[in-house]
Design an enzyme around this catalytic site. Sequence first.
Site, PDB file in Angstrom:
ATOM      1  N   HIS A   1      -1.536  -5.874  13.306  1.00 35.68           N
ATOM      2  CA  HIS A   1      -2.550  -5.465  12.940  1.00 35.68           C
ATOM      3  C   HIS A   1      -3.409  -4.601  12.880  1.00 35.68           C
ATOM      4  O   HIS A   1      -3.962  -3.291  12.642  1.00 35.68           O
ATOM      5  CB  HIS A   1      -3.264  -7.077  12.186  1.00 35.68           C
ATOM      6  CG  HIS A   1      -4.049  -6.129  11.162  1.00 35.68           C
ATOM      7  ND1 HIS A   1      -3.292  -7.063   9.520  1.00 35.68           N
ATOM      8  CD2 HIS A   1      -5.527  -6.597  11.507  1.00 35.68           C
ATOM      9  CE1 HIS A   1      -4.748  -6.587   9.096  1.00 35.68           C
ATOM     10  NE2 HIS A   1      -5.519  -6.961   9.778  1.00 35.68           N
ATOM     11  N   GLU A   2      -4.558  -4.644  14.093  1.00 39.40           N
ATOM     12  CA  GLU A   2      -6.213  -4.432  14.309  1.00 39.40           C
ATOM     13  C   GLU A   2      -5.297  -2.768  14.710  1.00 39.40           C
ATOM     14  O   GLU A   2      -5.990  -1.685  14.673  1.00 39.40           O
ATOM     15  CB  GLU A   2      -6.211  -4.837  15.840  1.00 39.40           C
ATOM     16  CG  GLU A   2      -7.059  -6.519  15.377  1.00 39.40           C
ATOM     17  CD  GLU A   2      -7.405  -6.679  14.384  1.00 39.40           C
ATOM     18  OE1 GLU A   2      -8.136  -5.322  13.923  1.00 39.40           O
ATOM     19  OE2 GLU A   2      -7.027  -7.563  13.868  1.00 39.40           O
TER      20      GLU A   2
ATOM     21  N   HIS B   1      -5.005  -0.470  12.139  1.00 38.30           N
ATOM     22  CA  HIS B   1      -6.148   0.232  11.191  1.00 38.30           C
ATOM     23  C   HIS B   1      -6.839   1.614  11.594  1.00 38.30           C
ATOM     24  O   HIS B   1      -7.449   1.147  11.381  1.00 38.30           O
ATOM     25  CB  HIS B   1      -7.384  -1.306  12.065  1.00 38.30           C
ATOM     26  CG  HIS B   1      -6.888  -1.964  10.701  1.00 38.30           C
ATOM     27  ND1 HIS B   1      -7.174  -2.072   9.342  1.00 38.30           N
ATOM     28  CD2 HIS B   1      -7.533  -3.255  11.000  1.00 38.30           C
ATOM     29  CE1 HIS B   1      -7.693  -3.368   8.681  1.00 38.30           C
ATOM     30  NE2 HIS B   1      -8.003  -4.646   9.737  1.00 38.30           N
TER      31      HIS B   1
END
Length: 858
Positions: free
Chosen positions: A302-303, A306
């Site tokens: 997820h990070e 980003h």
Amino acid sequence: MTSSSPSPVHSIEDYSPNLWVTPKVHLRFDLDPHLTVVRADYDVQLNGNVPGPLFLHGENLEFLSLRLNGAVAHPNEYRVTDLGLEIFQPPGESFQLTVENRICPNQNTSLEGLYQSGSMLCTQNEPEGFRKIVYSIDRPDNMMRFTVTISGDPTYFPVMLSNGNLVSEGVPVEGKKEVVWEDPFPKPSYLFALVAGELVETTDGFVTKSGRRVTLKIFVEKGNEGKVGFAFDSLKKAMKWDEDTFGLEYDLDLFMIVAVEDFNMGAMENKGLNLFNAKLVLADKKSATDETFESIMAVIGHEYFHNYTGNRVTLRNWFNLTLKEGLTVFRDQWFTEDMTDPHVKRIKDILFLKEYQFPEDQGPMAHPILPKSYTEMNNFYTVTVYEKGAEVIRLLSEIVGRDVFKKGLNLYLTRYDGQGVTFEEFVSAMEEAYGSPIPHIRGWYHRSGTPEIKVTEEFDPKTKEWVFTISDPKGEGQPLVFVNSYAAFDQKGNVLDVGKRIQYGHVDQVRVLQTKEGNKPILSWFRSLSSPVQIQSNLTKEEIRILAEKEPDGVSRFFAFQNLIFSWFARALSENANESLSDILEIFSSSFKKNLDKTYFSFYLGFPSLSQISEHLQVFDYVRLNQLRNEALGTISKSFTKEFQFLYEENRKTIPMQTKEEIGKRRLKNIALYYLLHDPNRGFEQLAVSQQREAKHMSEEISPLRYLIEVNSKEKENVISLFYDRWKTDALVLDVWFAAQVSSGERKSSVVESLESHVKFTQKNPNKVRSLYFSFARNPLSFHEETGAGYKLIAERIKQLNGINPQIAAGLAKLFAQTSKQKGDLPKIAKRELEGIQNLPQISKDLGEVVGKIIQSL
Ligand code: TRP
Ligand code: ZN
């Protein structure tokens, strides 16, 4: 902490572009845990047509000095308030501004801005923490190129990090050392990060598809360097996946992760320097469960994702948070689907959505994925913005297809690179790639509440078709687009028809031929939850049973079985009789013969939790539901003792590795143990006790603890103390130990009270607060206890936390959102307790906003 004057509400209609921007900044930090001096040198530029006053945000800062174009500003040229610094008449359309202030990191318990955690100083700036570090235009539409000088005592700060590349590292002079970091990519303030402290550095590498070598580093506090292997593997998998799936290659030479013990949320995507809650990085087979391993992979993904969706293309304003979060959650779900089992992953995501997002969307905190207004943005990092937001992106991908979706994402990322945009730019890029407008897709950004889909049926004798009308009664004024994947079956469960309808607006009709025998076909609608809706279906028990056994889509088959169980509860509650479990038992019996995939089977056998049942039925008599649930579990257990024992033995020996096979075995053996422990004759407790003693993996060790506490076994105290003795020096494992003791069972207030005085507990650490207070408040038998003791306890703790960490206090207060549905005097008691919180003389705006909204529902 704010003063008691009412806090401003930010409304989406009031958005206007910045009058001034600061495209370049040089920050200087003179680090000291007690008193850090921060200086910012900005290039300021007029961004509007007519110059006006310049406002820099700044909260809890001690102002030191201001210079404009190098000259010290005269005190009547500016004003310093609680909210920032106003310069009445800026000296030109472009000029230099230098501002200096002081802050106290080690007094900062809010964990926002610059704060101390263990042996390090670190930052958290999203959404509005940067203004607690330095005066700044602290909005996501102000993009800056950062150069950062950090100066500090190398004995306390041997490691000093910021975003981008290290451009110089000085030698220590008189107990100070200076390093300079430069980030070549412009970014808003919320993506800035700084970390300094006594950290151990671990290193790995990745070669991108174009052959560039990227250095990967994970920084941890001393003693944890053996727990980073899985995180590195996950990171490399995520980097490869984003290349393979979307062609996206990492864009710096260095990627760093820091594991932080005191952290408000999961993790933070600061450019090139991700900060993580330690529990989402550190893992080894002895101390982490299979669920923890999977979360680590998902959050690291997820990070990392980003970096494009969020960082390279960022937000124009915070109303559009879902533009980066919904999209990035969808990307991380897809990543996990590809790395594990897509059906199981989808089941988990739907279960999560139903258990947490559906209730939020029906309660006093409901809001569209694009909120219209907020007082404190921190309150809007919600399951709605994240998970429902991801469902809307999934829906869009189902409409255009995954290949067009990839093209659309690339178009969006190329066209808006380096800009701050809104959901509109994203949706229209998708429409452009699709080659056609998508009516009513935007409605999903503006309408709150879960659509309640109604299905009615009618026979058309002329065509011999059944005509199903699918309607969204609330959609007349606010139409949406739906993807309805469906399948039709005959009474034997043979597939008659499979289809995917795109429904534009509030009604659609699906026609299906009657079966050969002349019967009405059985329909499975919105398969795999192809749109985030609730379906009021009028299937009979028998029809649900057929779907629960025969639906070839594993996800829909799973949910059909869950529905069959829910329908049993509904009947058992209303008829107050000994409602027979026979259909459920039949399905158990046939599933034992099927040789299903192990992990899938473990989910299929999973019995819904108390909160899942009460939520589904909207029945809040937890004591009665719990009784029924235990009776049902007891009957199932007795009926299949042999099968569960066999399943247990078959999967008993596992190897402590994160492979699909071993994870499946551990899950199956645990689920078998769970049923065996619910045998009314209590013959299997020693099996649990020895599983704990012999465990080689945390997934084997933790289950006996949880289950024996849940069934209130006489072995309870023994397993609790053995677990503690083994793990007393591992803070992350102790979190699980605290949680297990209050997550199930009645009247756990006294357990909370005794555990909070335990030496290992502190209200300053959010993981501990989540383990004890949040777990208790999510245990309906305890929190909604009829005397109101649960509410009283949590309200008191919220008041204490208000003075420590407003964001966490507000998060805990959100758990009162479900109190208006409770029985008897409970809503009244909840209201009284919340009013007590509202009367706090120093209530934070975070907490004030949440409590205010919930009180209105009571
Ligand atoms: N943007 C972060 C994410 O990846 C979430 C986030 C928002 C956050 N505010 C935070 C993380 C505060 C830690 C602390 O979803
Ligand atoms: Zn995110």
